[in-house]
Design an enzyme around this catalytic site. Structure first.
Site, mmCIF file in Angstrom:
data_model
loop_
_atom_site.group_PDB
_atom_site.id
_atom_site.type_symbol
_atom_site.label_atom_id
_atom_site.label_comp_id
_atom_site.label_asym_id
_atom_site.label_seq_id
_atom_site.Cartn_x
_atom_site.Cartn_y
_atom_site.Cartn_z
ATOM 1 N N ALA A 106 32.225 50.796 46.665
ATOM 2 C CA ALA A 106 31.630 49.579 47.238
ATOM 3 C C ALA A 106 30.107 49.692 47.213
ATOM 4 O O ALA A 106 29.553 50.785 47.328
ATOM 5 C CB ALA A 106 32.108 49.396 48.673
ATOM 6 N N ALA A 147 28.636 51.361 50.248
ATOM 7 C CA ALA A 147 28.817 52.819 50.236
ATOM 8 C C ALA A 147 27.814 53.473 49.300
ATOM 9 O O ALA A 147 27.139 54.442 49.655
ATOM 10 C CB ALA A 147 30.245 53.159 49.811
ATOM 11 N N SER A 169 38.294 55.704 43.441
ATOM 12 C CA SER A 169 38.207 54.333 42.951
ATOM 13 C C SER A 169 39.553 53.997 42.326
ATOM 14 O O SER A 169 40.332 54.903 41.998
ATOM 15 C CB SER A 169 37.093 54.233 41.900
ATOM 16 O OG SER A 169 37.176 53.010 41.207
ATOM 17 N N TYR A 212 43.244 55.858 45.462
ATOM 18 C CA TYR A 212 42.952 56.113 46.880
ATOM 19 C C TYR A 212 43.973 57.118 47.447
ATOM 20 O O TYR A 212 43.647 57.936 48.297
ATOM 21 C CB TYR A 212 42.995 54.824 47.696
ATOM 22 C CG TYR A 212 42.051 53.731 47.219
ATOM 23 C CD1 TYR A 212 40.917 54.024 46.462
ATOM 24 C CD2 TYR A 212 42.286 52.390 47.543
ATOM 25 C CE1 TYR A 212 40.057 53.018 46.030
ATOM 26 C CE2 TYR A 212 41.427 51.383 47.136
ATOM 27 C CZ TYR A 212 40.323 51.701 46.369
ATOM 28 O OH TYR A 212 39.478 50.702 45.955
ATOM 29 N N LYS A 254 33.021 46.973 59.337
ATOM 30 C CA LYS A 254 33.198 45.731 60.066
ATOM 31 C C LYS A 254 33.498 44.626 59.078
ATOM 32 O O LYS A 254 33.043 44.735 57.937
ATOM 33 C CB LYS A 254 31.980 45.379 60.916
ATOM 34 C CG LYS A 254 30.595 45.569 60.259
ATOM 35 C CD LYS A 254 30.268 44.915 58.947
ATOM 36 C CE LYS A 254 30.306 43.435 58.851
ATOM 37 N NZ LYS A 254 29.878 42.958 57.473
ATOM 38 N N ASP A 264 31.902 38.076 58.158
ATOM 39 C CA ASP A 264 30.935 38.962 57.512
ATOM 40 C C ASP A 264 29.706 39.221 58.377
ATOM 41 O O ASP A 264 29.260 40.364 58.507
ATOM 42 C CB ASP A 264 30.506 38.372 56.156
ATOM 43 C CG ASP A 264 29.767 39.401 55.312
ATOM 44 O OD1 ASP A 264 30.173 40.586 55.343
ATOM 45 O OD2 ASP A 264 28.786 39.051 54.636
ATOM 46 N N SER A 292 19.875 44.643 59.678
ATOM 47 C CA SER A 292 19.716 45.458 58.464
ATOM 48 C C SER A 292 18.437 46.280 58.533
ATOM 49 O O SER A 292 17.702 46.388 57.541
ATOM 50 C CB SER A 292 19.682 44.558 57.230
ATOM 51 O OG SER A 292 20.685 43.578 57.308
HETATM 52 N N1 LIG Z 1 27.710 47.830 57.836
HETATM 53 C C1 LIG Z 1 26.975 47.222 56.912
HETATM 54 O O1 LIG Z 1 25.756 47.256 56.936
HETATM 55 C C2 LIG Z 1 27.674 46.507 55.790
HETATM 56 C C3 LIG Z 1 26.918 45.924 54.770
HETATM 57 C C4 LIG Z 1 27.594 45.338 53.688
HETATM 58 C C5 LIG Z 1 28.981 45.306 53.676
HETATM 59 N N2 LIG Z 1 29.675 45.859 54.710
HETATM 60 C C6 LIG Z 1 31.138 45.850 54.712
HETATM 61 O O2 LIG Z 1 31.566 46.743 53.709
HETATM 62 C C7 LIG Z 1 32.729 46.246 53.062
HETATM 63 C C8 LIG Z 1 32.480 46.228 51.561
HETATM 64 O O3 LIG Z 1 31.427 45.346 51.260
HETATM 65 P P1 LIG Z 1 30.692 45.445 49.822
HETATM 66 O O4 LIG Z 1 29.882 44.217 49.638
HETATM 67 O O5 LIG Z 1 30.029 46.749 49.683
HETATM 68 O O6 LIG Z 1 31.969 45.374 48.851
HETATM 69 P P2 LIG Z 1 32.061 45.473 47.274
HETATM 70 O O7 LIG Z 1 30.775 45.914 46.672
HETATM 71 O O8 LIG Z 1 32.663 44.193 46.801
HETATM 72 O O9 LIG Z 1 33.065 46.687 47.065
HETATM 73 C C9 LIG Z 1 34.360 46.726 47.529
HETATM 74 C C10 LIG Z 1 35.090 47.850 46.782
HETATM 75 O O10 LIG Z 1 36.458 47.792 47.162
HETATM 76 C C11 LIG Z 1 37.263 48.235 46.082
HETATM 77 N N3 LIG Z 1 38.404 47.303 45.963
HETATM 78 C C12 LIG Z 1 39.692 47.644 46.126
HETATM 79 N N4 LIG Z 1 40.498 46.593 45.958
HETATM 80 C C13 LIG Z 1 39.696 45.554 45.674
HETATM 81 C C14 LIG Z 1 39.954 44.178 45.384
HETATM 82 N N5 LIG Z 1 41.185 43.655 45.389
HETATM 83 N N6 LIG Z 1 38.898 43.391 45.132
HETATM 84 C C15 LIG Z 1 37.633 43.884 45.141
HETATM 85 N N7 LIG Z 1 37.343 45.176 45.404
HETATM 86 C C16 LIG Z 1 38.364 45.999 45.662
HETATM 87 C C17 LIG Z 1 36.381 48.268 44.846
HETATM 88 O O11 LIG Z 1 36.218 49.638 44.515
HETATM 89 P P3 LIG Z 1 37.025 50.333 43.306
HETATM 90 O O12 LIG Z 1 37.260 49.269 42.302
HETATM 91 O O13 LIG Z 1 36.063 51.364 42.887
HETATM 92 O O14 LIG Z 1 38.289 50.889 43.857
HETATM 93 C C18 LIG Z 1 35.064 47.689 45.271
HETATM 94 O O15 LIG Z 1 33.970 48.345 44.714
HETATM 95 C C19 LIG Z 1 33.032 44.905 53.712
HETATM 96 O O16 LIG Z 1 34.009 45.092 54.698
HETATM 97 C C20 LIG Z 1 31.709 44.503 54.367
HETATM 98 O O17 LIG Z 1 31.905 43.722 55.552
HETATM 99 C C21 LIG Z 1 29.048 46.447 55.758
#
Ligand SMILES: NC(=O)c1ccc[n+]([C@@H]2O[C@H](COP(=O)([O-])OP(=O)(O)OC[C@H]3O[C@@H](n4cnc5c(N)ncnc54)[C@H](OP(=O)(O)O)[C@@H]3O)[C@@H](O)[C@H]2O)c1
Length: 344
Positions: free
Chosen positions: A19, A22, A43, A65, A104, A184, A261
């Site tokens: 993600a 991450a 991944s 996973y 979250k 979100d 942020s």
């Molecule tokens: N705390 C904070 O500051 C913060 C900031 C941003 C986001 N977040 C949270 O973090 C989470 C992820 O956000 P993000 O924007 O980083 O997500 P993202 O870039 O879209 O990544 C999600 C990851 O999930 C995996 N995945 C598994 N099944 C999937 C599916 N069906 N569709 C899409 N991806 C799938 C993918 O990894 P693989 O393909 O490698 O398996 C993908 O890279 C959310 O819950 C968001 O609320 C928190």
């Protein structure tokens, strides 16, 4: 740091998915942690996992996973998957004997949080929600200032969080994956107003505008009535990027310039103003020493694993937050005030 804390053995973490949050923020921050070691990343694609591990200097990568959950060195799973996968994969991690720090919002609704709670209760493991703001020193300072009486009685928490998103492939654009503004980003002012009042809202009023194409909530506002005062917030996914929180008491107010942020290389600023000079010339600015809130978050969780110290955001808190989110959606449907319902 006490001698006891120095003696704490670092905790091994595994990350599910590559993600953006991450890769760009949480892994590098946790790698700088005192009690946190990132030992594996998984991944759905073995190539993507290997590339990510190479880039981040993570020792092991897995093409599924499930394999990561079998790694005995992984003690805590960090779950930053799209929102619809938070509960299913957190439960699988618990069943594999791992503690879980889940991004979250921890689920899409209260029903899902309760399912996770039942799985957590069957284990002797920890589950926390990754509201990193909760342990950022700027929020701890706001809490301290309120407790000191400097702003008088806390009456109002006002918040706004927005950005512009038009990517249909992003899970945030898909209702079934837990997309939309409230889950979100609207979740932050809800979490922080509950934290500052130290209470739960008794009823909420929600207003939701849905995107005509993808049907996610793209503009959501709500009012929360607490026994001690009010929270009002707006959140949007089709607006200019902006974030701000204002905390208003009977005698003064506090403004947080980057409330959610807060960057790891820029001091957070609190502005405290009693309003005696409307130009703001009477305001005091407090600079909070720079920290990486994701390093703090990881280390606090690791310390809880080793010492049994309470988690900053345990599942019980996550359930109450989700009950408010559910009530905002419900109110937007019924057009009435709705009470949050966390209990079965
Ligand atoms: N705390 C904070 O500051 C913060 C900031 C941003 C986001 N977040 C949270 O973090 C989470 C992820 O956000 P993000 O924007 O980083 O997500 P993202 O870039 O879209 O990544 C999600 C990851 O999930 C995996 N995945 C598994 N099944 C999937 C599916 N069906 N569709 C899409 N991806 C799938 C993918 O990894 P693989 O393909 O490698 O398996 C993908 O890279 C959310 O819950 C968001 O609320 C928190």
């Amino acid at each position: 740091m006490s001698n006891d804390e120095q003696a704490i053995e670092p905790v091994g973490w595994g990350v599910l998915g590559v993600a953006r949050i991450a890769m760009n923020k949480v892994i590098p921050a946790m790698q700088r942690g005192r009690w946190t070691r990132v030992v594996a990343i998984a991944s759905r694609s073995a190539d993507r996992a290997r590339e990510a591990a190479d880039r981040m200097g993570v020792p092991r990568s897995y093409g599924s996973y499930e394999e990561l959950l079998e790694d005995p060195e992984v003690e805590v799973v960090y779950n930053p998957l799209p929102n619809h996968l938070h509960v299913p994969w957190s439960i699988k991690a618990l069943e594999a004997g791992k503690h879980v720090l889940c991004e979250k919002p921890i689920a899409r609704n209260v029903v899902e949080v309760r399912e996770l709670q039942r799985a957590r209760d069957r284990s002797s493991l920890l589950v926390g929600e990754a509201f990193m703001v909760r342990t950022h020193p700027q929020w701890l300072e706001v809490q301290r200032i309120i407790a000191s009486g400097r702003i008088g009685d806390l009456r109002l928490v006002n918040g706004h969080f927005s950005y512009f998103l038009d990517d249909p492939a992003d899970y945030r654009s898909r209702p079934e994956q837990g997309g939309g503004a409230l889950l979100d980003i609207g979740c932050y002012p809800i979490h922080l107003s509950r934290f500052l009042f130290g209470q739960e809202p008794t009823r909420v009023l929600g207003m939701v505008e849905r995107d005509p194409e993808n049907r996610t909530d793209s503009l959501t506002a709500a009012m929360l009535e607490f026994p001690g005062g009010h929270c009002a917030f707006t959140s949007g996914t089709r607006m200019a990027r902006y974030q701000r929180m204002e905390i208003i008491g009977t005698r003064a107010r506090i403004v947080l310039e980057i409330p959610f942020s807060a960057p790891p290389d820029w001091p957070a600023r609190l502005v405290i103003d009693d309003g005696s000079d409307l130009t703001g010339r009477g305001a005091e600015v407090i600079e909070i020493p720079t920290v990486d809130q994701y390093t703090v978050q990881g280390d606090r969780f690791s310390r809880s694993v080793r010492t049994g110290a309470p988690l900053p955001v345990p599942l019980e808190d996550a359930l109450l937050n989700m009950a408010v989110i559910d009530a905002v959606f419900r109110s937007a449907e019924t057009g009435r005030w709705e009470p949050p319902r966390a209990a079965d």
